[in-house]
Design a protein around this motif. Structure first.
Motif, PDB file in Angstrom:
ATOM      1  N   ARG A  61      -0.943  15.448  -2.807  1.00 23.83           N
ATOM      2  CA  ARG A  61      -1.755  14.517  -3.603  1.00 23.83           C
ATOM      3  C   ARG A  61      -3.084  14.250  -2.896  1.00 23.83           C
ATOM      4  NH1 ARG A  61       0.526  11.456  -7.623  1.00 23.83           N
ATOM      5  NH2 ARG A  61      -1.665  11.006  -8.048  1.00 23.83           N
ATOM      6  N   ASP A  64      -5.367  17.286  -3.168  1.00 26.68           N
ATOM      7  CA  ASP A  64      -5.961  17.413  -4.508  1.00 26.68           C
ATOM      8  C   ASP A  64      -7.326  16.727  -4.603  1.00 26.68           C
ATOM      9  OD1 ASP A  64      -3.950  18.960  -5.555  1.00 26.68           O
ATOM     10  OD2 ASP A  64      -2.859  17.284  -6.444  1.00 26.68           O
ATOM     11  N   CYS A  65      -7.613  15.831  -3.666  1.00 24.39           N
ATOM     12  CA  CYS A  65      -8.886  15.102  -3.691  1.00 24.39           C
ATOM     13  C   CYS A  65     -10.042  15.944  -3.161  1.00 24.39           C
ATOM     14  CB  CYS A  65      -8.777  13.830  -2.846  1.00 24.39           C
ATOM     15  SG  CYS A  65      -7.535  12.643  -3.400  1.00 24.39           S
ATOM     16  N   ARG A 239       0.293   2.768  -1.787  1.00 27.51           N
ATOM     17  CA  ARG A 239       0.468   3.591  -2.968  1.00 27.51           C
ATOM     18  C   ARG A 239       1.949   3.853  -3.206  1.00 27.51           C
ATOM     19  NH1 ARG A 239      -3.578   1.962  -4.133  1.00 27.51           N
ATOM     20  NH2 ARG A 239      -5.569   2.982  -4.555  1.00 27.51           N
ATOM     21  N   ASP A 243       1.213   6.795  -8.362  1.00 28.61           N
ATOM     22  CA  ASP A 243      -0.136   6.216  -8.286  1.00 28.61           C
ATOM     23  C   ASP A 243      -1.167   7.295  -7.998  1.00 28.61           C
ATOM     24  OD1 ASP A 243       0.871   3.725  -8.716  1.00 28.61           O
ATOM     25  OD2 ASP A 243       0.707   3.031  -6.637  1.00 28.61           O
ATOM     26  N   THR A 244      -2.387   7.035  -8.411  1.00 26.08           N
ATOM     27  CA  THR A 244      -3.485   7.932  -8.060  1.00 26.08           C
ATOM     28  C   THR A 244      -3.864   7.729  -6.601  1.00 26.08           C
ATOM     29  OG1 THR A 244      -5.123   6.293  -8.762  1.00 26.08           O
ATOM     30  CG2 THR A 244      -4.396   7.921 -10.404  1.00 26.08           C
ATOM     31  N   SER A 246      -7.078   8.204  -3.937  1.00 28.54           N
ATOM     32  CA  SER A 246      -8.502   8.469  -3.769  1.00 28.54           C
ATOM     33  C   SER A 246      -8.744   9.205  -2.459  1.00 28.54           C
ATOM     34  CB  SER A 246      -9.282   7.148  -3.795  1.00 28.54           C
ATOM     35  OG  SER A 246      -8.804   6.270  -2.793  1.00 28.54           O
TER      36      SER A 246
END
Length: 249
Positions: A61, A64-65, A239, A243-244, A246
């Motif tokens: 995750r 991915d940012c 998180r 959840d997203t 950042s």
């Protein structure tokens, strides 16, 4: 003979020959991109522990940012998951690791300033000193100079230019739990990692900025804790699953 069996009218023989040929080429690292993609689409290597899989979920995750991420093979020989570069910086992400050799998540008793006034810290140092002496006499155990040490679940380092030391570090602590007490324990571990991390022997955060600097940031990742609220407090973020995330650095 293998080529002959591939042409057999019996699908059992022909398919077996094709698989054997593919296996041999795979073992010789001779597999084209199309075959590799097909293989990976039908193959899943699961870690032995569910907690490890949950940690890797958050690792990806985070990745991915970022753009232009270069993944490393997770073969047990290295803790590096990925690395990449931007116009100004270089990034390296580690899983279940203390990061690069430039970092240290360890406090040695010999390195701390001894308190002069009586109190909890003064007596704690004396307890540890005496414990080392007696443990050596009673059990022949020496070399236990570690006052504190740990290994974070996720470490992301950012380097500027050709500097051998990172100028910023992100620490992630993952707890696969729905229990608020266990999650709170993970929060304490995260705070310790952030406060005690050293680069080239020096604390990364100044005394006046402990747990409040941009150089060291952190996230606590949990499953679903009923009483938890996903939020950011200073340089620490919570998180929960789904959840997203950042960009941390």
């Amino acid at each position: 003979m293998l080529q002959s069996v591939k042409r057999s009218r019996n699908p059992l023989y022909s398919e077996a020959a094709i698989l054997l040929d593919r296996y041999r080429r795979l073992m010789n690292y001779n597999l084209d991109a199309t075959e590799a993609k097909r293989l990976l689409e039908n193959t899943f290597v699961r870690p032995e522990q569910t907690e490890t899989l949950f940690e890797l979920y958050w690792v990806f995750r985070i990745l991915d940012c970022y753009d232009s991420v270069q993944f490393e093979l997770l073969d047990g020989g290295s803790d590096v998951v990925a690395s990449w570069e931007t116009a100004d910086s270089r990034y390296v992400l580690y899983h279940d690791s203390t990061g690069s050799s430039a970092l240290s998540f360890r406090e040695n008793l010999a390195d701390i300033d001894r308190p002069s006034e009586d109190g909890y810290l003064f007596r704690t140092v004396h307890v540890l000193d005496r414990w080392q002496q007696i443990a050596d006499d009673f059990f022949n155990i020496t070399g236990r100079d570690s006052l504190w040490g740990g290994r974070p679940d996720i470490v992301l380092e950012r380097y500027d230019g050709d500097s051998p030391n990172p100028n910023a570090v992100f620490v992630g602590e993952v707890k696969y739990t729905t229990n608020s007490s266990y999650a709170a324990q993970g929060l304490r571990e995260l705070l310790e990692y952030m406060a005690y991390v050293r680069a080239d022997g020096e604390y990364m955060e100044d005394q006046d900025d402990v747990l409040d600097s941009k150089q060291v940031t952190g996230m606590l990742f949990v499953d679903h804790v009923k009483s938890a609220v996903g939020r950011t407090e200073s340089e620490i973020t919570l998180r929960q699953f789904g959840d997203t995330v950042s960009k941390p650095l």
